[in-house]
Motif scaffolding. Structure first.
Motif, PDB file in Angstrom:
ATOM      1  N   PHE A 167       1.084  -1.329  -0.407  1.00  0.00           N
ATOM      2  CA  PHE A 167       0.095   0.101  -0.163  1.00  0.00           C
ATOM      3  C   PHE A 167       0.880   1.368  -0.293  1.00  0.00           C
ATOM      4  O   PHE A 167       2.076   1.387   0.517  1.00  0.00           O
ATOM      5  CB  PHE A 167      -1.230  -0.204   1.050  1.00  0.00           C
ATOM      6  CG  PHE A 167      -1.934  -1.207   1.595  1.00  0.00           C
ATOM      7  CD1 PHE A 167      -2.311  -2.037  -0.142  1.00  0.00           C
ATOM      8  CD2 PHE A 167      -1.885  -1.027   2.269  1.00  0.00           C
ATOM      9  CE1 PHE A 167      -3.349  -3.114  -0.172  1.00  0.00           C
ATOM     10  CE2 PHE A 167      -3.281  -2.892   2.653  1.00  0.00           C
ATOM     11  CZ  PHE A 167      -3.354  -3.199   1.327  1.00  0.00           C
ATOM     12  N   GLY A 168       0.434   2.187  -0.608  1.00  0.00           N
ATOM     13  CA  GLY A 168       0.899   3.702  -0.583  1.00  0.00           C
ATOM     14  C   GLY A 168       0.741   4.246   0.269  1.00  0.00           C
ATOM     15  O   GLY A 168       0.173   3.877   1.383  1.00  0.00           O
ATOM     16  N   ASP A 169       1.008   5.813  -0.164  1.00  0.00           N
ATOM     17  CA  ASP A 169       1.283   6.803   0.653  1.00  0.00           C
ATOM     18  C   ASP A 169      -0.381   7.315   1.137  1.00  0.00           C
ATOM     19  O   ASP A 169      -0.534   7.802   2.307  1.00  0.00           O
ATOM     20  CB  ASP A 169       1.623   8.151  -0.234  1.00  0.00           C
ATOM     21  CG  ASP A 169       3.365   8.294  -0.458  1.00  0.00           C
ATOM     22  OD1 ASP A 169       4.051   7.161   0.670  1.00  0.00           O
ATOM     23  OD2 ASP A 169       4.146   8.884  -0.876  1.00  0.00           O
ATOM     24  N   ASN A 170      -1.609   6.899   0.598  1.00  0.00           N
ATOM     25  CA  ASN A 170      -2.764   7.258   1.697  1.00  0.00           C
ATOM     26  C   ASN A 170      -2.666   6.902   2.512  1.00  0.00           C
ATOM     27  O   ASN A 170      -3.730   6.809   3.815  1.00  0.00           O
ATOM     28  CB  ASN A 170      -3.571   7.720   0.452  1.00  0.00           C
ATOM     29  CG  ASN A 170      -3.603   8.122  -0.810  1.00  0.00           C
ATOM     30  OD1 ASN A 170      -3.343   9.265  -0.783  1.00  0.00           O
ATOM     31  ND2 ASN A 170      -4.128   7.662  -1.942  1.00  0.00           N
ATOM     32  N   THR A 171      -2.471   4.955   2.591  1.00  0.00           N
ATOM     33  CA  THR A 171      -2.587   4.911   3.793  1.00  0.00           C
ATOM     34  C   THR A 171      -2.073   4.929   4.284  1.00  0.00           C
ATOM     35  O   THR A 171      -2.024   4.886   5.784  1.00  0.00           O
ATOM     36  CB  THR A 171      -2.575   2.724   3.022  1.00  0.00           C
ATOM     37  OG1 THR A 171      -2.891   2.764   1.655  1.00  0.00           O
ATOM     38  CG2 THR A 171      -2.977   2.413   4.280  1.00  0.00           C
ATOM     39  N   MET A 172      -0.757   5.154   4.525  1.00  0.00           N
ATOM     40  CA  MET A 172       0.411   5.794   5.555  1.00  0.00           C
ATOM     41  C   MET A 172      -0.302   6.540   5.800  1.00  0.00           C
ATOM     42  O   MET A 172      -0.510   6.649   7.424  1.00  0.00           O
ATOM     43  CB  MET A 172       1.248   6.357   4.805  1.00  0.00           C
ATOM     44  CG  MET A 172       2.297   5.238   4.179  1.00  0.00           C
ATOM     45  SD  MET A 172       2.027   3.361   4.985  1.00  0.00           S
ATOM     46  CE  MET A 172       2.795   2.712   3.711  1.00  0.00           C
ATOM     47  N   THR A 232      -2.435   9.509  10.358  1.00  0.00           N
ATOM     48  CA  THR A 232      -3.540  10.138  11.973  1.00  0.00           C
ATOM     49  C   THR A 232      -4.100   9.346  12.519  1.00  0.00           C
ATOM     50  O   THR A 232      -5.325   9.851  13.431  1.00  0.00           O
ATOM     51  CB  THR A 232      -4.698  11.012  10.560  1.00  0.00           C
ATOM     52  OG1 THR A 232      -3.795  11.574   9.236  1.00  0.00           O
ATOM     53  CG2 THR A 232      -5.238  12.378  11.189  1.00  0.00           C
ATOM     54  N   ARG A 233      -5.799   8.622  12.159  1.00  0.00           N
ATOM     55  CA  ARG A 233      -6.363   7.785  12.832  1.00  0.00           C
ATOM     56  C   ARG A 233      -4.909   7.273  14.208  1.00  0.00           C
ATOM     57  O   ARG A 233      -5.316   6.917  14.898  1.00  0.00           O
ATOM     58  CB  ARG A 233      -6.456   6.813  12.243  1.00  0.00           C
ATOM     59  CG  ARG A 233      -7.424   7.121  11.016  1.00  0.00           C
ATOM     60  CD  ARG A 233      -8.800   8.274  11.668  1.00  0.00           C
ATOM     61  NE  ARG A 233      -9.526   7.684  12.734  1.00  0.00           N
ATOM     62  CZ  ARG A 233      -9.781   8.886  13.620  1.00  0.00           C
ATOM     63  NH1 ARG A 233     -10.091   9.635  13.435  1.00  0.00           N
ATOM     64  NH2 ARG A 233     -10.807   8.437  14.492  1.00  0.00           N
TER      65      ARG A 233
END
Ligand SMILES: NC(=O)C1=CN([C@@H]2O[C@H](COP(=O)(O)OP(=O)(O)OC[C@H]3O[C@@H](n4cnc5c(N)ncnc54)[C@H](O)[C@@H]3O)[C@@H](O)[C@H]2O)C=CC1
Ligand SMILES: O=C(CO)COP(=O)(O)O
Length: 334
Positions: free
Chosen positions: A206-211, A216-217
């Motif tokens: 998985f990429g940067d959105n997932t990171m 954040t969460r």
């Protein structure tokens, strides 16, 4: 604060001893293994932990805690969280009266759910005001290479925090002070678990959105735990919160992130542990103690729980991702 003992000659203990020596302090480093102490004193190298880094000429090391602690005005504790209690118990009788004890460890003790400063005050039998914590985006290898960084010195006694700040500030290391010890320690311990989650996600491809979503969460669940334990919410927006979280989750130098990546690629816990070559990835144990602490205070920590189950209950990393996305929908600030 001129004469300082640093107990623990792993990556961060050695790098922090270098920071103090470069700031002009007289530093003696305690190493568990005599051959590590000899290499540091004789060759100004610690090849096992900081390959390629030349240590300051003034830095001395010993495997004898009596020599390291003799005359120390501050004692820096740089051993893993889960061994700190036993290590400190063996040094307790040697601690100079009234000394400031500085914890570098980022973890929560298994079994007791205690923060490291609580363990230190209890074992050393000193008031909490004598214990300081250093935490922030402080990847040891970058600091040993003298790359600029900031950090936070947390202590309930502001004067002691300022003394540690003055003792460690140098041309590449900029410490700030804070009195919120609880928030700093939670930030440091929880980010290791979130970094494991980011590593797992990276290992799954998985990429940067997932990171960014995990960061954040992850910060949201850390702040929820902090609120339950009386931390200042603003600490989580600072160096020991967001700062350390971003550095650790994003860096291939992080042991926690690298460990998670191996799990995400399908390695077992034992395989990932072997690849760590004895260096500590604190989140692997602290995911359990943090999860327990959250449960005790009624705090929902879904990412921490997922990491704990991947590490210790054999949960498939893909199932962890599916479970996190399948949770009941809710408002962002809830
Ligand atoms: N390496 C880094 O970039 C940073 C590490 N930290 C924290 O500092 C603490 C120490 O970490 P590192 O120096 O990186 O760890 P490390 O794994 O590189 O070194 C640990 C040191 O503790 C010693 N030690 C003493 N008693 C031990 C025992 N019973 N079992 C295992 N080791 C024992 C080891 O010999 C070794 O010198 C950890 O809590 C870590 O999260 C914090 C900021 C940065
Ligand atoms: O605490 C750290 C950076 O601030 C080091 O992180 P790792 O223990 O994951 O290498």
């Amino acid at each position: 604060m001129q004469r300082i003992a640093v107990l623990g000659a792993g990556s961060w203990g050695t790098a922090f001893a270098k920071v103090l020596a470069d700031a002009g302090r007289d530093v003696v480093l305690w190493a568990r293994r005599p051959e590590v102490a000899d290499e540091i004193t004789g060759q100004k190298l610690n090849t096992g932990y900081l390959p390629g880094i030349r240590l300051p000429e003034t830095l001395r090391a010993t495997a004898d805690p009596i020599l390291a602690l003799d005359g120390a005005e501050a004692v820096v504790l740089a051993v893993p969280s889960q061994t700190l209690r036993a290590n400190l118990a063996s040094w307790r009788e040697l601690l100079p009266e009234g000394v400031t004890l500085v914890s570098l460890a980022k973890g929560i003790e298994l079994g007791t759910g205690k923060r490291m400063s609580e363990v230190v005050a209890e074992v050393a039998q000193v008031p909490s005001e004598h214990v300081a914590v250093v935490s922030g985006p402080n990847l040891a290898r970058e600091i040993a290479a003298q790359q600029p960084t900031a950090t936070v010195v947390a202590c309930m006694d502001h004067e002691r925090a300022v003394a540690v700040q003055r003792a460690s500030a140098n041309g590449y290391f900029r410490p700030y002070t804070i009195t919120d010890v609880v928030g700093c320690e939670l930030g440091g311990a929880c980010k290791n678990v979130i970094a494991l989650a980011c590593g797992i996600a990276h290992g799954l491809g998985f990429g940067d959105n997932t990171m960014a979503s995990l960061i954040t969460r992850g910060l949201a669940e850390t702040a929820r735990l902090g609120a339950a334990l009386g931390a200042d919410p603003m600490t989580f927006a600072g160096l020991a919160g967001l700062g350390d979280l971003v550095a650790t989750c994003a860096s291939p130098l992080s042991r926690n992130r690298s460990f998670g990546e191996r799990l995400g690629k399908g390695e077992t816990l034992a395989q990932a542990q072997e690849a760590a070559h004895g260096q500590v990835a604190e989140g692997v144990k602290s995911c359990s103690s943090i999860q327990d602490l959250g449960a005790k205070h009624g705090v929902d920590m879904p990412i921490t729980d997922g990491v704990r189950r991947v590490c210790h209950d054999g949960l498939d990393p893909r199932a962890m991702a599916a479970e996190l996305l399948g949770r009941a929908q809710k408002a962002e600030r809830q």
